[in-house]
Design a protein around this motif. Structure first.
Motif, mmCIF file in Angstrom:
data_model
loop_
_atom_site.group_PDB
_atom_site.id
_atom_site.type_symbol
_atom_site.label_atom_id
_atom_site.label_comp_id
_atom_site.label_asym_id
_atom_site.label_seq_id
_atom_site.Cartn_x
_atom_site.Cartn_y
_atom_site.Cartn_z
ATOM 1 N N TRP A 135 0.860 -1.184 0.000
ATOM 2 C CA TRP A 135 0.000 0.000 0.000
ATOM 3 C C TRP A 135 0.891 1.227 0.000
ATOM 4 C CZ3 TRP A 135 -4.686 -0.215 3.905
ATOM 5 C CH2 TRP A 135 -5.582 -1.226 3.499
ATOM 6 N N ASP A 136 0.654 2.129 -0.917
ATOM 7 C CA ASP A 136 1.423 3.372 -0.951
ATOM 8 C C ASP A 136 0.587 4.432 -1.647
ATOM 9 O OD1 ASP A 136 4.717 3.953 -0.603
ATOM 10 O OD2 ASP A 136 3.614 5.400 -1.812
ATOM 11 N N LEU A 137 0.759 5.670 -1.238
ATOM 12 C CA LEU A 137 0.051 6.776 -1.876
ATOM 13 C C LEU A 137 0.488 6.960 -3.320
ATOM 14 C CD1 LEU A 137 -2.000 9.074 -1.256
ATOM 15 C CD2 LEU A 137 -0.036 10.513 -0.682
ATOM 16 N N ASP A 138 1.756 6.644 -3.584
ATOM 17 C CA ASP A 138 2.353 6.797 -4.905
ATOM 18 C C ASP A 138 2.191 5.481 -5.672
ATOM 19 O OD1 ASP A 138 4.054 6.990 -7.127
ATOM 20 O OD2 ASP A 138 5.505 8.233 -6.054
ATOM 21 N N ASP A 139 1.267 5.462 -6.621
ATOM 22 C CA ASP A 139 0.971 4.228 -7.351
ATOM 23 C C ASP A 139 2.183 3.735 -8.130
ATOM 24 O OD1 ASP A 139 -0.957 2.201 -8.373
ATOM 25 O OD2 ASP A 139 -0.594 3.202 -10.284
ATOM 26 N N ALA A 140 2.913 4.649 -8.765
ATOM 27 C CA ALA A 140 4.083 4.248 -9.546
ATOM 28 C C ALA A 140 5.149 3.624 -8.655
ATOM 29 C CB ALA A 140 4.653 5.451 -10.290
ATOM 30 N N ALA A 141 5.348 4.205 -7.467
ATOM 31 C CA ALA A 141 6.326 3.654 -6.535
ATOM 32 C C ALA A 141 5.901 2.277 -6.052
ATOM 33 C CB ALA A 141 6.503 4.604 -5.349
ATOM 34 N N VAL A 157 6.451 -3.873 -6.445
ATOM 35 C CA VAL A 157 5.922 -5.145 -6.947
ATOM 36 C C VAL A 157 6.859 -5.715 -8.013
ATOM 37 C CG1 VAL A 157 4.046 -6.218 -8.255
ATOM 38 C CG2 VAL A 157 3.529 -4.621 -6.394
ATOM 39 N N ALA A 158 7.335 -4.860 -8.907
ATOM 40 C CA ALA A 158 8.252 -5.308 -9.952
ATOM 41 C C ALA A 158 9.542 -5.851 -9.351
ATOM 42 C CB ALA A 158 8.552 -4.155 -10.913
ATOM 43 N N ALA A 159 10.046 -5.180 -8.304
ATOM 44 C CA ALA A 159 11.274 -5.628 -7.659
ATOM 45 C C ALA A 159 11.083 -6.979 -6.980
ATOM 46 C CB ALA A 159 11.738 -4.587 -6.641
ATOM 47 N N VAL A 160 9.920 -7.163 -6.359
ATOM 48 C CA VAL A 160 9.634 -8.436 -5.685
ATOM 49 C C VAL A 160 9.495 -9.558 -6.697
ATOM 50 C CG1 VAL A 160 7.910 -9.698 -4.335
ATOM 51 C CG2 VAL A 160 8.581 -7.391 -3.645
ATOM 52 N N THR A 161 8.728 -9.329 -7.752
ATOM 53 C CA THR A 161 8.513 -10.377 -8.748
ATOM 54 C C THR A 161 9.801 -10.701 -9.509
ATOM 55 O OG1 THR A 161 7.719 -8.716 -10.333
ATOM 56 C CG2 THR A 161 6.069 -9.866 -9.020
ATOM 57 N N ALA A 162 10.682 -9.703 -9.654
ATOM 58 C CA ALA A 162 11.944 -9.929 -10.351
ATOM 59 C C ALA A 162 12.822 -10.928 -9.605
ATOM 60 C CB ALA A 162 12.689 -8.607 -10.529
ATOM 61 N N GLN A 163 12.663 -10.992 -8.291
ATOM 62 C CA GLN A 163 13.447 -11.950 -7.513
ATOM 63 C C GLN A 163 12.672 -13.251 -7.260
ATOM 64 O OE1 GLN A 163 14.364 -10.118 -3.696
ATOM 65 N NE2 GLN A 163 12.405 -10.776 -2.822
ATOM 66 N N GLY A 164 11.539 -13.395 -7.967
ATOM 67 C CA GLY A 164 10.792 -14.635 -7.869
ATOM 68 C C GLY A 164 9.704 -14.649 -6.819
ATOM 69 N N GLY A 165 9.436 -13.498 -6.203
ATOM 70 C CA GLY A 165 8.419 -13.433 -5.165
ATOM 71 C C GLY A 165 7.040 -13.089 -5.709
ATOM 72 N N THR A 166 6.081 -13.042 -4.798
ATOM 73 C CA THR A 166 4.694 -12.729 -5.148
ATOM 74 C C THR A 166 4.279 -11.437 -4.462
ATOM 75 O OG1 THR A 166 4.159 -15.088 -5.320
ATOM 76 C CG2 THR A 166 2.311 -13.555 -5.093
ATOM 77 N N ALA A 167 3.734 -10.501 -5.226
ATOM 78 C CA ALA A 167 3.328 -9.219 -4.648
ATOM 79 C C ALA A 167 2.249 -8.579 -5.501
ATOM 80 C CB ALA A 167 4.522 -8.274 -4.527
ATOM 81 N N ARG A 168 1.445 -7.762 -4.876
ATOM 82 C CA ARG A 168 0.485 -6.923 -5.570
ATOM 83 C C ARG A 168 0.373 -5.617 -4.812
ATOM 84 N NH1 ARG A 168 -4.934 -8.064 -3.354
ATOM 85 N NH2 ARG A 168 -4.814 -9.755 -1.835
ATOM 86 N N CYS A 169 -0.256 -4.630 -5.413
ATOM 87 C CA CYS A 169 -0.258 -3.312 -4.780
ATOM 88 C C CYS A 169 -1.580 -2.592 -4.983
ATOM 89 C CB CYS A 169 0.892 -2.456 -5.302
ATOM 90 S SG CYS A 169 0.776 -2.045 -7.056
ATOM 91 N N LEU A 170 -1.797 -1.612 -4.109
ATOM 92 C CA LEU A 170 -2.927 -0.704 -4.206
ATOM 93 C C LEU A 170 -2.439 0.691 -3.844
ATOM 94 C CD1 LEU A 170 -5.786 -2.701 -2.411
ATOM 95 C CD2 LEU A 170 -5.664 -2.158 -4.849
ATOM 96 N N ALA A 171 -2.944 1.702 -4.557
ATOM 97 C CA ALA A 171 -2.665 3.086 -4.198
ATOM 98 C C ALA A 171 -3.657 3.487 -3.118
ATOM 99 C CB ALA A 171 -2.794 3.999 -5.413
ATOM 100 N N VAL A 172 -3.154 3.777 -1.926
ATOM 101 C CA VAL A 172 -4.025 4.044 -0.783
ATOM 102 C C VAL A 172 -3.480 5.212 0.023
ATOM 103 C CG1 VAL A 172 -5.129 3.078 1.279
ATOM 104 C CG2 VAL A 172 -4.533 1.566 -0.618
ATOM 105 N N ASP A 173 -4.355 6.141 0.363
ATOM 106 C CA ASP A 173 -4.027 7.182 1.336
ATOM 107 C C ASP A 173 -4.469 6.647 2.691
ATOM 108 O OD1 ASP A 173 -3.811 9.332 3.044
ATOM 109 O OD2 ASP A 173 -4.791 10.766 1.708
ATOM 110 N N VAL A 174 -3.500 6.233 3.513
ATOM 111 C CA VAL A 174 -3.833 5.562 4.770
ATOM 112 C C VAL A 174 -4.461 6.501 5.801
ATOM 113 C CG1 VAL A 174 -2.178 3.692 4.513
ATOM 114 C CG2 VAL A 174 -1.443 5.859 5.552
ATOM 115 N N THR A 175 -4.508 7.797 5.504
ATOM 116 C CA THR A 175 -5.174 8.726 6.416
ATOM 117 C C THR A 175 -6.664 8.852 6.117
ATOM 118 O OG1 THR A 175 -4.852 10.733 5.078
ATOM 119 C CG2 THR A 175 -3.026 10.047 6.503
#
Length: 297
Positions: free
Chosen positions: A43-49, A54-72
């Motif tokens: 979860w991060d406010l910056d969707d691109a970040a 996610v790309a970095a995790v999957t590049a090393q063979g891991g599993t990840a997904r993301c959502l753009a979220v303002d946690v406030t």
């Protein structure tokens, strides 16, 4: 009163949610958790970040997904939690810093600091805690700061927010213990981390109070989580700060001054990247940054 017993949380096969994981130690914790077999939700406010993590995790063979979220934003958190589904571990990592004197900081920046660093802990944890309790296992990690152990000059709002983060986690631990729920809590209190969040800070005694390496901090957090620890303070010297509070206030202040704690912010220039992103220059040495980030220190 029923006292629960908690143990380490094996990450293999677990779903781990990390807020502010688009950069800084948040991204590195995502990589560490994925290496141990966890499914990571970013979860991060910056969707691109977030997508970058996610790309970095999957590049090393891991599993990840993301959502753009303002946690406030409570409504955003509620919707994102429904989309995310049950999680086994929540790592509250998102944080911001102003780094200005109380009278130099804008009211909006002070409010943003408290919203991101404190109130988001409530909204995100509440969104997933009931599910952990129902399943009878889980962990809540809060990335606070060494500033949660003692106030620091030019960090009034930040220090106050991190004291609150420590209090939040410790109070939650007691609440879970009292109710007999085996959900572990871990509060993390690192000194300054070399992620750019505190650009320009200097430390008087680097061997005693070093600027920490983000990869090592992330590794220690994940190791502490799996070991079932409830507190991680780094470097070790910081752990003794509360003990020094038994000294008279004047003596305690002189100890901090001797260590150069209040002087660390003298050369603070603002978090790296904020000015390039269109932020305003620091006011009298203080950053006006309020963008949510995975960085902390």
């Amino acid at each position: 009163m029923t006292t629960s017993r908690t143990s380490g949380y094996r990450l293999s096969g677990a779903r781990v949610l990390i807020t502010g994981a688009g950069s800084g130690i948040g991204r590195r914790m995502a990589l560490e958790a994925a290496q141990r077999g966890a499914e990571v939700v970013v979860w991060d406010l910056d969707d691109a970040a977030a997508r970058g993590t996610v790309a970095a995790v999957t590049a090393q063979g891991g599993t990840a997904r993301c959502l753009a979220v303002d946690v406030t934003d409570r409504q955003q958190v509620t919707r994102a939690a429904a989309e995310t589904g049950p999680v086994d571990v929540v790592i509250n990592n998102a944080g911001v810093v102003t780094g200005a004197r109380l009278l130099d900081a804008s009211e909006d920046s002070i409010q943003r600091t408290m919203d991101v660093n404190v109130m988001a802990l409530f909204w995100v944890t509440r969104a997933f805690l009931a599910g952990m309790i129902t399943r009878g296992r889980g962990a809540v990690v809060t990335v606070a700061s060494a500033a949660g152990w003692t106030g620091v000059a030019r960090q009034t709002d930040y220090s106050a927010s991190k004291w609150a983060a420590v209090g939040f986690t410790e109070s939650l631990r007691h609440e879970l213990r009292a109710d007999g729920h085996p959900i572990n809590t871990l509060v993390v209190c690192p000194y300054y981390i070399d992620t750019g969040m505190f650009a320009g800070v200097q430390t008087r005694y680097p061997r005693l109070l070093p600027i920490l390496k983000p990869d090592e901090v992330a590794r220690q957090v994940i190791v502490a989580l799996e070991a079932g620890r409830q507190q991680l303070v780094i470097p070790p010297l910081v752990r003794w700060v509360p003990v020094l509070r038994v000294l008279p206030v004047g003596v305690f202040d002189r100890v901090l001054d001797a260590l150069g704690v209040n002087q660390t912010m003298d050369h603070f220039t603002g978090r790296a990247g904020d000015l390039a992103a269109g932020g305003q220059p620091p006011a009298k040495g203080g950053s006006t940054s309020t963008r949510e980030s995975g960085l902390t220190g």
